[in-house]
Write an enzyme that holds these catalytic residues in place. Sequence first.
Site, mmCIF file in Angstrom:
data_model
loop_
_atom_site.group_PDB
_atom_site.id
_atom_site.type_symbol
_atom_site.label_atom_id
_atom_site.label_comp_id
_atom_site.label_asym_id
_atom_site.label_seq_id
_atom_site.Cartn_x
_atom_site.Cartn_y
_atom_site.Cartn_z
ATOM 1 N N ASP A 57 -8.396 3.794 1.246
ATOM 2 C CA ASP A 57 -7.408 4.156 2.265
ATOM 3 C C ASP A 57 -8.142 4.611 3.530
ATOM 4 O O ASP A 57 -8.859 5.609 3.486
ATOM 5 C CB ASP A 57 -6.557 5.300 1.698
ATOM 6 C CG ASP A 57 -5.424 5.664 2.612
ATOM 7 O OD1 ASP A 57 -5.390 5.150 3.741
ATOM 8 O OD2 ASP A 57 -4.575 6.458 2.184
ATOM 9 N N CYS A 107 0.865 -1.189 0.000
ATOM 10 C CA CYS A 107 0.000 0.000 0.000
ATOM 11 C C CYS A 107 0.896 1.232 0.000
ATOM 12 O O CYS A 107 2.083 1.127 -0.325
ATOM 13 C CB CYS A 107 -0.981 -0.022 1.174
ATOM 14 S SG CYS A 107 -0.202 0.037 2.801
ATOM 15 N N ASN A 166 2.328 1.559 4.264
ATOM 16 C CA ASN A 166 2.632 0.295 4.970
ATOM 17 C C ASN A 166 2.378 0.416 6.476
ATOM 18 O O ASN A 166 3.113 -0.142 7.293
ATOM 19 C CB ASN A 166 4.065 -0.168 4.681
ATOM 20 C CG ASN A 166 4.375 -1.592 5.129
ATOM 21 O OD1 ASN A 166 5.490 -1.895 5.538
ATOM 22 N ND2 ASN A 166 3.402 -2.484 5.083
ATOM 23 N N CYS A 215 -1.358 0.837 7.364
ATOM 24 C CA CYS A 215 -2.792 0.547 7.518
ATOM 25 C C CYS A 215 -3.209 -0.701 6.730
ATOM 26 O O CYS A 215 -3.408 -1.772 7.304
ATOM 27 C CB CYS A 215 -3.650 1.735 7.076
ATOM 28 S SG CYS A 215 -3.359 3.242 8.034
ATOM 29 N N ARG A 216 -3.344 -0.571 5.412
ATOM 30 C CA ARG A 216 -3.937 -1.653 4.616
ATOM 31 C C ARG A 216 -3.033 -2.870 4.448
ATOM 32 O O ARG A 216 -3.456 -4.007 4.706
ATOM 33 C CB ARG A 216 -4.352 -1.120 3.230
ATOM 34 C CG ARG A 216 -5.487 -0.133 3.284
ATOM 35 C CD ARG A 216 -5.630 0.630 1.976
ATOM 36 N NE ARG A 216 -4.498 1.509 1.741
ATOM 37 C CZ ARG A 216 -4.328 2.269 0.671
ATOM 38 N NH1 ARG A 216 -5.228 2.228 -0.292
ATOM 39 N NH2 ARG A 216 -3.277 3.041 0.552
ATOM 40 N N SER A 217 -1.794 -2.653 3.999
ATOM 41 C CA SER A 217 -0.962 -3.837 3.734
ATOM 42 C C SER A 217 -0.538 -4.579 5.004
ATOM 43 O O SER A 217 -0.426 -5.816 4.954
ATOM 44 C CB SER A 217 0.240 -3.500 2.832
ATOM 45 O OG SER A 217 1.083 -2.534 3.399
HETATM 46 P P1 4NP Z 1 -1.797 2.877 4.048
HETATM 47 O O1 4NP Z 1 -2.442 4.242 4.609
HETATM 48 O O2 4NP Z 1 -1.257 3.203 2.666
HETATM 49 O O3 4NP Z 1 -2.946 1.938 4.000
HETATM 50 O O4 4NP Z 1 -0.703 2.490 5.025
HETATM 51 C C1 4NP Z 1 -1.778 5.462 4.620
HETATM 52 C C2 4NP Z 1 -0.787 5.697 5.541
HETATM 53 C C3 4NP Z 1 -0.167 6.927 5.586
HETATM 54 C C4 4NP Z 1 -0.542 7.941 4.706
HETATM 55 C C5 4NP Z 1 -1.541 7.695 3.780
HETATM 56 C C6 4NP Z 1 -2.145 6.459 3.731
HETATM 57 N N1 4NP Z 1 0.086 9.212 4.780
HETATM 58 O O5 4NP Z 1 -0.318 10.119 4.033
HETATM 59 O O6 4NP Z 1 1.002 9.389 5.583
#
Ligand code: 4NP
Length: 149
Positions: A120, A7, A10, A12-14
């Site tokens: 997200d 993702c 790294n 939240c989702r992955s």
């Molecule tokens: P992820 O979520 O891609 O599912 O880990 C996010 C984590 C951090 C950010 C965006 C999405 N960020 O903008 O920092």
Amino acid sequence: MKILMVCLGNICRSPLAEGIMKTKLPENFLVDSAGTISMHEGKHPDKRAIKTAANHHIDISNQKSRPITKADLEVFDKIYCMDIDVYEDVISKTRNEEQRQKVSLFLEAAGDHKNAEVPDPYWGDMKDFEEVFQLLDRGCDAIKKQILT
Ligand code: 4NP
């Protein structure tokens, strides 16, 4: 077989996808996750992701964020991307057709519609994290079936 969930951050989702898939596949499968940005490198998953996984008796608290590397594209057999931006970013890092063939959109690979994305949840609340968990859990079941048959 080696599987990589990818993702953006790294955190939240992955990490959730990694934790869920690890509970479904036999131990001889390697499941890991990475992000396309290094902003959260070395950090544990988002507290809401840890809590959501724990609500389903899955412990992801020891995971640490890391950016995807060129070596990952060589080492892993299947690379599942959570959304289209991530997919395009990963594809841009590939160096040959063999590597490109390994990369897919997670939900599309799971049989959902073309271009289907895992939303997200970072800017959302616990309900969004739970919805993402459910999407990932169903997707992992579908991908597991393909891999094991
Ligand atoms: P992820 O979520 O891609 O599912 O880990 C996010 C984590 C951090 C950010 C965006 C999405 N960020 O903008 O920092």
